[in-house]
Design an enzyme around this catalytic site. Structure first.
Site, short mmCIF file in Angstrom:
data_model
loop_
_atom_site.label_atom_id
_atom_site.label_comp_id
_atom_site.label_asym_id
_atom_site.label_seq_id
_atom_site.Cartn_x
_atom_site.Cartn_y
_atom_site.Cartn_z
N ASP A 314 5.82 38.28 2.70
CA ASP A 314 5.33 36.90 2.08
C ASP A 314 5.75 35.62 2.59
O ASP A 314 7.00 35.68 3.21
CB ASP A 314 5.93 37.10 0.49
CG ASP A 314 5.40 35.86 -0.43
OD1 ASP A 314 4.12 36.07 -0.57
OD2 ASP A 314 6.12 35.05 -0.80
N GLU A 367 1.31 37.91 5.51
CA GLU A 367 0.78 36.88 4.97
C GLU A 367 1.04 35.75 5.48
O GLU A 367 2.24 35.02 5.24
CB GLU A 367 1.25 36.88 3.42
CG GLU A 367 0.25 35.96 2.50
CD GLU A 367 0.92 34.99 1.55
OE1 GLU A 367 0.22 34.21 0.79
OE2 GLU A 367 2.16 34.86 1.49
#
Length: 631
Positions: A314, A367
């Site tokens: 993330d 990401e």
């Protein structure tokens, strides 16, 4: 109850590795470990707290009173406190009471290496050791093939707390999900599930992205062995498991990692590097060896102990740049005078080298929303070493294009074709994630223009275009049946919508696209290579039509794709083709079973009319707001 007995699981070699930041299985040593010592049952505790004056284990076994169970500090300046406490067994609640040299304030901290935590809002750690017996040996033996970059990657992104609920608004447990979710994902044909963070977190509205228990699956849905059961059942049904993992920041909750031993132990002490203004959270100190070892150990923990097949990392962009979300004067350039966070970049490379070195049959997925070069390229070639990267630019441009009324799309043809100019600079996964259906962005179906029929036709076209565009695919739960409301983490998806024809039609479409993706090698064998894609015509802006070829290793498997981005049927539409053989329609998003008008091509014959630079061509009907795939 006896006091603490001196004991250690650490060797001198362990300590040297730890200090060097190269001990990648710290979970075997630090934390709480039920065991037997000299015939006595109890638990060994070890915690890293180098600036502590004293560390006591407090819990339900000593009425949370400090002093009865003080740990011993090691003599080797590692900063590790440890000891064996007889009588403490499975299920005991505990924390560390830390008195720092830096202050008279004493803090109670949860164990950073706890395997199990109390159900939030309670914050204690739980002594735990499960004896789960895995039954996924078959999957683990061949998952390298299933996880390869030349294999289908169709990912169903799930938030465990809101996928489905029972008895009004009660969570499904891991055990419930091991039946209901597994059956559904298998029926829909997804190759992988991606779980939003399952590690323990205190605050529900964070969706799990603010972690306090990095080594513990959240107790909201059951025990650690119950989560293992869920992973096991997915594997037994040939479904891979990807976990969202958050090494970018952590919350300031009093029981968490922040200011752990009275010093900036895990977070960077420089507020310009150690505090995230957007998320009001702390940023790891990537330059500290022990912190790097903590994070890399955590990544390997989920891969080893929970048989996870991939980690989606993330907020990578926030790690890479010193000026991420900061104004001028709020950040300091690196030694080269630019904005790259060299310590974080070094950490990411070490992470990926270690993960792939230990588990070459998994994938790490970034990401990452910027144009940082080489995110999914090998470290030895100067890249960051991820297996894949989310294609955020494609997602943004595609949704911007689709929200336009079809009459205006001819003026924006470049928006839908632009992705192919950089599609092979990285190994891209195409995401329609949870972030696209919250905070006023609306659901996917309501971002489509037109009346009800056109909305659904647009959504069918969107998914068809996604599955035929090079790269892997990810769909957030609810999108696969046209959820109408924005995602709400506090309640179940709107499963009642599937009783309606247009919604069940989207579901059938996704099933068939998943089946097509898995069965047609041209759609996955070269999905990350320019050799796997060829335009036929991207210039017919007047009709808002795109035509292209997807290619596999064997040219007999090539497929031809035609997309019509307007509600006007394109009849007798001529397309140049590279082959002389007759073609068969193998997919049509306008089929009646999907809720379409059933404008299909019964047979497609090749003629000698030269077109689009080819000697042969075909004439087909491309349905309104439809996609046709020919083979």
């Amino acid at each position: 109850m006896a006091n603490v007995i001196p004991h250690s699981l650490f060797t001198d070699f362990d300590i040297s590795l730890f200090k060097a930041g190269k001990h990648y299985r710290l979970y075997e040593k630090l934390g709480s470990h039920p065991m037997e010592l000299n015939g006595q049952k109890g638990t060994y505790f070890a915690v890293w707290a180098p600036t502590a004056k004293s560390v006591s284990v407090v819990g339900d076994f000593n009425y949370w009173i400090e002093g009865d169970h003080k740990l011993f500090v090691r003599w080797d300046e590692s900063g590790i406190w440890e000891g064996f406490i007889p009588g403490i067994d499975q299920g005991s609640l505990y924390k560390y009471k830390i008195h720092s040299h830096n202050s008279d304030i004493k803090t109670e901290k949860a164990d950073p290496f706890a395997r199990y935590c109390q159900h939030p809002p309670n914050t204690a750690s739980v002594v735990w050791k499960d004896d789960y017996k895995w039954k996924d040996k078959k999957w683990m033996g061949y998952r390298g093939d299933k996880n390869g970059l030349d294999r289908p990657y169709s990912v169903y992104e799930v938030h465990l707390g809101s996928w489905k609920r029972k008895n009004g608004n009660e969570y499904l447990s891991y055990v419930d999900l091991s039946e209901d979710l597994v059956e559904y994902v298998k029926d829909m044909g997804f190759t992988h599930v991606e779980f939003m963070p399952v590690m323990e977190y205190p605050y529900d509205p964070s969706w799990g992205y603010q972690l306090t228990g990095y080594f513990a699956p959240t107790s909201r849905f059951g025990k650690p062995e119950d989560f293992k059961l869920l992973v096991d059942k997915l594997h037994q049904n040939d479904i891979g498991v990807i976990l969202d993992w958050v090494p970018s920041h952590f919350p300031e909750d009093a029981h968490g990692l922040g200011f752990f031993d009275g010093s900036h132990l895990y977070e960077n002490p420089d507020r310009r590097k150690g505090y995230h203004p957007d998320w009001k959270s702390l940023i790891f100190n990537y330059g500290r060896n022990e912190v790097r070892a903590f994070l890399i150990s955590n990544a390997l923990f989920w891969l080893e102990q929970y048989h996870v097949d991939g980690l989606r990392v993330d907020a990578v962009a926030s790690m890479l740049y010193l000026d991420y979300s900061r104004e001028e004067g709020e950040w300091e350039p690196n030694i080269y005078g630019n904005n790259e966070n060299l310590e974080a970049i070094s950490f990411i490379r070490e992470l990926n080298e270690t993960v792939y070195g230990s588990y070459p049959d998994v994938q790490t997925i970034a990401e990452e929303s910027t144009a940082f070069s080489g995110v999914s390229r090998p470290v030895n070639l100067g890249g960051l070493g991820f297996g894949m990267k989310w294609m955020m630019g494609w997602m943004h441009d595609t949704l911007e294009y689709f929200k336009k009324e079809p009459i205006y799309r001819k003026h924006h043809q470049n928006d839908i074709t632009f992705s192919m100019t950089y599609a092979f600079t990285e190994n891209f996964m195409l995401p329609f994630s949870h972030d696209e259906v919250v905070y006023g962005k609306q659901s996917l179906i309501y971002r489509m223009p037109g009346d009800e029929w056109q909305r659904f036709a647009n959504l069918r076209l969107l998914f068809g275009y996604m599955f035929t565009h090079p790269g892997g695919n990810l769909i957030f739960m609810g999108g696969e049946f046209g959820q109408t409301s924005e995602w709400n983490f506090q309640q179940s998806l709107d499963w009642h919508l599937t009783q309606y024809e247009l919604h069940s039609g989207i579901q059938e479409l996704i099933k068939d696209l998943n089946a097509l993706y898995r069965s047609e090698p041209a759609l996955y064998e070269k999905q990350f290579s320019h050799e796997g894609f060829q335009w036929i015509d991207y210039g017919d802006a007047e009709n808002s039509v795109l035509t292209y070829v997807r290619k596999g290793h064997d040219e007999k498997n090539d497929v031809i794709v035609a997309c019509n981005f307007t509600p006007v049927p394109r009849e007798n539409y001529r397309i140049g083709v590279p082959k002389t053989k007759a073609l068969k329609e193998i997919f049509n998003s306008d089929a009646k079973k999907y809720g379409g008008s059933d404008l299909q091509n019964a047979s497609v014959k090749t003629t000698n009319t030269a077109w689009h630079g080819y000697k042969k061509s075909i004439e087909i009907t491309i349905p309104p707001l439809g996609i046709v795939i020919l083979k």
